[in-house]
Enzyme design. Structure first.
Site, short mmCIF file in Angstrom:
data_model
loop_
_atom_site.label_atom_id
_atom_site.label_comp_id
_atom_site.label_asym_id
_atom_site.label_seq_id
_atom_site.Cartn_x
_atom_site.Cartn_y
_atom_site.Cartn_z
N GLY A 180 -57.81 121.88 54.84
CA GLY A 180 -58.48 120.58 54.80
C GLY A 180 -57.77 119.62 53.88
O GLY A 180 -56.94 120.01 53.07
N ALA A 181 -58.12 118.35 54.03
CA ALA A 181 -57.48 117.29 53.25
C ALA A 181 -57.75 117.51 51.76
O ALA A 181 -58.70 118.19 51.39
CB ALA A 181 -58.02 115.94 53.69
N GLY A 183 -59.13 117.27 48.17
CA GLY A 183 -60.39 116.78 47.62
C GLY A 183 -61.62 117.06 48.47
O GLY A 183 -62.70 116.62 48.15
N THR A 184 -61.45 117.80 49.55
CA THR A 184 -62.60 118.09 50.39
C THR A 184 -63.44 119.24 49.84
O THR A 184 -64.50 119.54 50.37
CB THR A 184 -62.19 118.43 51.84
OG1 THR A 184 -61.07 119.32 51.78
CG2 THR A 184 -61.80 117.20 52.61
N GLY A 185 -62.93 119.90 48.80
CA GLY A 185 -63.73 120.93 48.16
C GLY A 185 -63.30 122.35 48.46
O GLY A 185 -64.10 123.27 48.38
N HIS A 402 -60.56 103.31 70.83
CA HIS A 402 -59.61 104.26 71.41
C HIS A 402 -60.33 105.56 71.80
O HIS A 402 -60.23 106.03 72.93
CB HIS A 402 -58.50 104.51 70.38
CG HIS A 402 -57.49 105.53 70.78
ND1 HIS A 402 -56.21 105.20 71.15
CD2 HIS A 402 -57.57 106.87 70.88
CE1 HIS A 402 -55.55 106.30 71.45
NE2 HIS A 402 -56.36 107.33 71.29
N GLU A 403 -61.07 106.10 70.85
CA GLU A 403 -61.74 107.38 71.13
C GLU A 403 -62.79 107.23 72.22
O GLU A 403 -62.95 108.10 73.08
CB GLU A 403 -62.37 107.95 69.86
CG GLU A 403 -61.37 108.32 68.76
CD GLU A 403 -60.28 109.26 69.23
OE1 GLU A 403 -60.53 110.07 70.15
OE2 GLU A 403 -59.16 109.18 68.70
N ASP A 479 -50.99 110.95 72.51
CA ASP A 479 -51.59 110.98 73.84
C ASP A 479 -50.54 110.76 74.91
O ASP A 479 -50.50 111.46 75.92
CB ASP A 479 -52.63 109.85 73.98
CG ASP A 479 -53.80 110.04 73.04
OD1 ASP A 479 -54.02 111.18 72.62
OD2 ASP A 479 -54.48 109.05 72.75
P1 ADP Z 1 -59.59 120.59 47.06
O1 ADP Z 1 -59.33 121.92 46.47
O2 ADP Z 1 -60.01 120.64 48.50
O3 ADP Z 1 -58.48 119.60 46.87
P2 ADP Z 1 -61.56 120.52 45.03
O4 ADP Z 1 -62.36 121.72 45.36
O5 ADP Z 1 -60.57 120.68 43.95
O6 ADP Z 1 -60.85 119.96 46.32
O7 ADP Z 1 -62.57 119.33 44.71
C1 ADP Z 1 -62.49 118.59 43.52
C2 ADP Z 1 -63.86 118.23 43.02
O8 ADP Z 1 -64.50 117.33 43.91
C3 ADP Z 1 -64.78 119.41 42.92
O9 ADP Z 1 -64.67 120.05 41.70
C4 ADP Z 1 -66.16 118.77 43.10
O10 ADP Z 1 -66.61 118.23 41.89
C5 ADP Z 1 -65.87 117.64 44.04
N1 ADP Z 1 -66.14 118.02 45.43
C6 ADP Z 1 -65.22 118.12 46.40
N2 ADP Z 1 -65.79 118.48 47.56
C7 ADP Z 1 -67.09 118.65 47.32
C8 ADP Z 1 -68.21 119.04 48.14
N3 ADP Z 1 -68.07 119.32 49.44
N4 ADP Z 1 -69.42 119.10 47.56
C9 ADP Z 1 -69.58 118.80 46.26
N5 ADP Z 1 -68.57 118.45 45.45
C10 ADP Z 1 -67.34 118.35 45.95
ZN ZN Z 2 -56.11 109.33 71.62
#
Ligand code: ADP
Ligand code: ZN
Ligand code: MG
Length: 588
Positions: A180-181, A183-185, A402-403, A479
């Site tokens: 995943g991108a 900061g997605t957790g 587009h979508e 596409d």
């Molecule tokens: P990644 O590893 O995907 O780059 P992180 O897990 O390091 O992202 O996320 C950084 C911080 O952002 C986490 O410590 C949390 O505080 C917050 N965060 C990111 N995604 C979530 C989520 N889905 N729910 C709650 N907090 C999140």
């Molecule tokens: Zn398309």
């Protein structure tokens, strides 16, 4: 090091020249200035008028020459003597400072690798072992990525009660890759899995493996698996796997030996351990496409969990988590904040809450209000726009139409797969939005009509852009590639072109390496190649026209659908059908 120290202190050295050379330069009037010490003459040469000769310094050994000063005077060259302090200076620069620097490096090396073990402990794993009480994260701390959580709850279950699974003879996943991108957790999710299961958690980052000495990384991998073996059930977590697991062996001059060795060791260890022992390797990456395919084979990271960007509800839930410890104004509406932040990931949202709290503190407020949060959003957004991680409003509009173009064409044709979901939440790395179609049954064969319809759906996105905005974007490239690929196959392999007849022009499924190395072998003439190209173009052009007709008739519906999509970001199957039916009834 000594040489560079010299250059640093005395400027670029033209080199030492002979005394006679020096005298010649003086006579020609090319010396700018010089400094005479007891044993050396140091000086600078003038810059040439034409600029060929840049200003340079030179050194020459001093010869007992009583005439020198006179000559220098005559030519008007600046000269100066020097105290004997140079001796001390030189001593300082050539001995004391370098020794000091070496000492510091030595100290640093020992500090880094531990005072007792020194060189011997290089191979010890740096994996941090989190004790259970440190792992305070649970699934409650993660929001907005419910699908990923659901998939991982099975892993938790297994770590909690491994024998329950093994007694039944079940196969346990060895490796789970979170994709995943940024900061997605992903990292958070891995810790939450350990927290939920209540097992030890070894965490190391892929970049930490890539150390300076060959063999160290591999030794670390071995050590980490040994430790995990003793602590099972537990989790090994390798963050940023892409730093370690890039595709091997394309570098012509030997490549990055160290990284390759480490990666190989990891593969060996993963193959070697028994998954029923009760430990699981988790890993995270935001660039799955760069990973060595060997890592993704069965028995390795064969379980992949996509960690998507959160949708509207997900963002609200994440905001709820992060504002738990923050004193908010009573009128702050988290839902509307979530609506203002499409495309934001969990880390961005956490960042907003933090920024807003700081702003409120700076303003000596007792609570965090909407104005602080809005300002924080603007700040974070500006940062993200710089990093090209957010799309602007116009882009969002284009992507939405587009979508919807894809989706409308798909629902208008009889042979195409059902549209399950339309989304404009950027997914993975490249796609800005996507339209998910699922086949209603397994397919082994396709008719010509079906193939043409498929091309039509692919072109639908671009046609919609043209219809609404009267211009086209680069977003349709993938596409178009796929569409022409299908058309080309129809002509070349399936004999579906009336003009070229029922002949196949190439065998499919040539070994891939042949295509790279020698180019595909053509079994037809240049003439035929041209005709194939023309046929492919004709098929695509004709389908384009047909698609345009379809969408022109449904332009109102397209606009309506796109508007809904921009509001909701995701449209699911049922809702799509509802909207389409409503519009149809209105027409009647
Ligand atoms: P990644 O590893 O995907 O780059 P992180 O897990 O390091 O992202 O996320 C950084 C911080 O952002 C986490 O410590 C949390 O505080 C917050 N965060 C990111 N995604 C979530 C989520 N889905 N729910 C709650 N907090 C999140
Ligand atoms: Zn398309
Ligand atoms: Mg991370």
């Amino acid at each position: 090091m000594l040489v560079s120290l010299h250059t640093y202190l005395f400027g670029p050295v033209a080199g030492s020249i002979s005394y006679s050379e020096f005298k010649r330069l003086v006579k020609e009037g090319r010396v700018e200035s010089c400094q005479i010490t007891s044993s050396l003459i140091r000086g600078t040469i003038k810059e040439d008028e034409i600029g060929l000769q840049k200003k340079k310094t030179f050194v020459t050994a001093r010869v007992d020459d009583p005439e020198l000063v006179k000559e220098l005077e005559a030519k008007g060259i600046k000269y100066s003597g020097d105290y004997e302090s140079t001796g001390i200076q030189k001593f300082l620069f050539t001995w004391i400072i370098p020794i000091g620097i070496f000492f510091l490096i030595w100290r640093f090396a020992f500090k880094k690798f531990g005072p007792t073990g020194g060189v011997m402990s290089f191979g010890r794993s740096k994996g941090k072992l989190y004790a259970q009480e440190d792992l305070k994260f649970s699934f409650n701390d993660v929001a907005g990525i419910d699908e990923a959580k659901e998939e991982l709850s099975e892993v938790v279950e297994f770590l909690r009660t491994p024998h329950k699974f093994t007694n039944l003879g079940g196969k346990i996943p060895k490796g789970v890759l979170l994709v995943g991108a940024p900061g997605t957790g992903k990292t958070l999710l891995a810790k939450a899995v350990a927290g939920e299961a209540g097992v030890p958690f070894f965490s190391i980052s892929g970049s930490e493996f890539v150390e300076m000495f060959v063999g160290v990384g591999a030794a670390r991998v071995r050590d980490m698996f040994n430790q995990a073996d003793q602590k099972a059930p537990c989790i090994i977590f390798i963050d940023e796997l892409d730093a370690l697991g890039k595709t091997r062996g394309i570098n012509p001059i030997g490549g990055h030996d160290e990284r390759e060795q480490t990666l190989n060791q990891l593969l060996v260890e993963m193959d070697g351990f028994d998954s029923n022992k009760g430990f699981i390797i988790m890993s995270a990456t935001n660039r799955p496409e760069t990973l060595d395919p060997a890592l993704l084979r069965p028995g390795r990271f064969d379980r992949q969990v996509v960690v998507d960007r959160p949708d509207l509800n997900g963002r609200e839930a994440i905001l709820r988590i992060h504002t738990k410890g923050v004193k908010l104004d009573t009128n702050v509406n988290l839902k509307s904040i979530a609506a203002m932040t499409p495309g934001f990931v969990g880390a961005d949202l956490a960042n907003i809450v933090n920024e807003a709290a700081l702003l409120a503190a700076r303003r000596n407020k007792q609570t965090v209000g909407t104005s602080e949060i809005e300002e924080a959003i603007e700040r974070v957004m500006a940062g993200l726009e710089k990093k090209k991680r957010l799309i602007n409003k116009k882009e969002k509009e284009i992507v939405a139409h587009h979508e919807c173009g894809h989706a409308l064409v798909a629902s208008s044709l009889s042979t195409t797969d059902k549209v399950k979901k339309i989304s404009i939440i950027p997914r993975g790395v490249a796609a800005l939005g996507y339209t998910l179609q699922l086949p209603t049954e397994d397919r082994y064969m396709m008719t010509k009509v079906e193939l043409v319809d498929r091309i039509s759906v692919l072109l639908g996105g671009r046609v919609a852009e043209e219809l609404i905005f009267n211009e086209v974007s680069t977003g349709a490239q993938n596409d178009l590639e796929k569409a022409s690929d299908i058309a080309r196959r129809m002509v070349k392999y399936y004999g579906m072109s009336d003009k070229l007849g029922i002949v196949t022009f190439e065998q499919e499924n040539k070994p891939a390496f042949l295509i790279g190395a020698l180019g595909p072998k053509k079994e037809y003439s240049e003439e035929t190649a041209r005709e194939i190209d023309l046929e492919v173009k004709r098929i695509v052009d004709e389908t384009y026209r047909k698609t345009k007709e379809i969408l022109e008739k449904k332009k109102d519906m397209l606009i309506k659908l796109a508007k809904t999509l921009m509001e909701k970001e995701i449209i699911e199957e049922e809702e799509l059908e509802k909207i389409l039916n409503e519009e149809k009834e209105k027409k009647n």
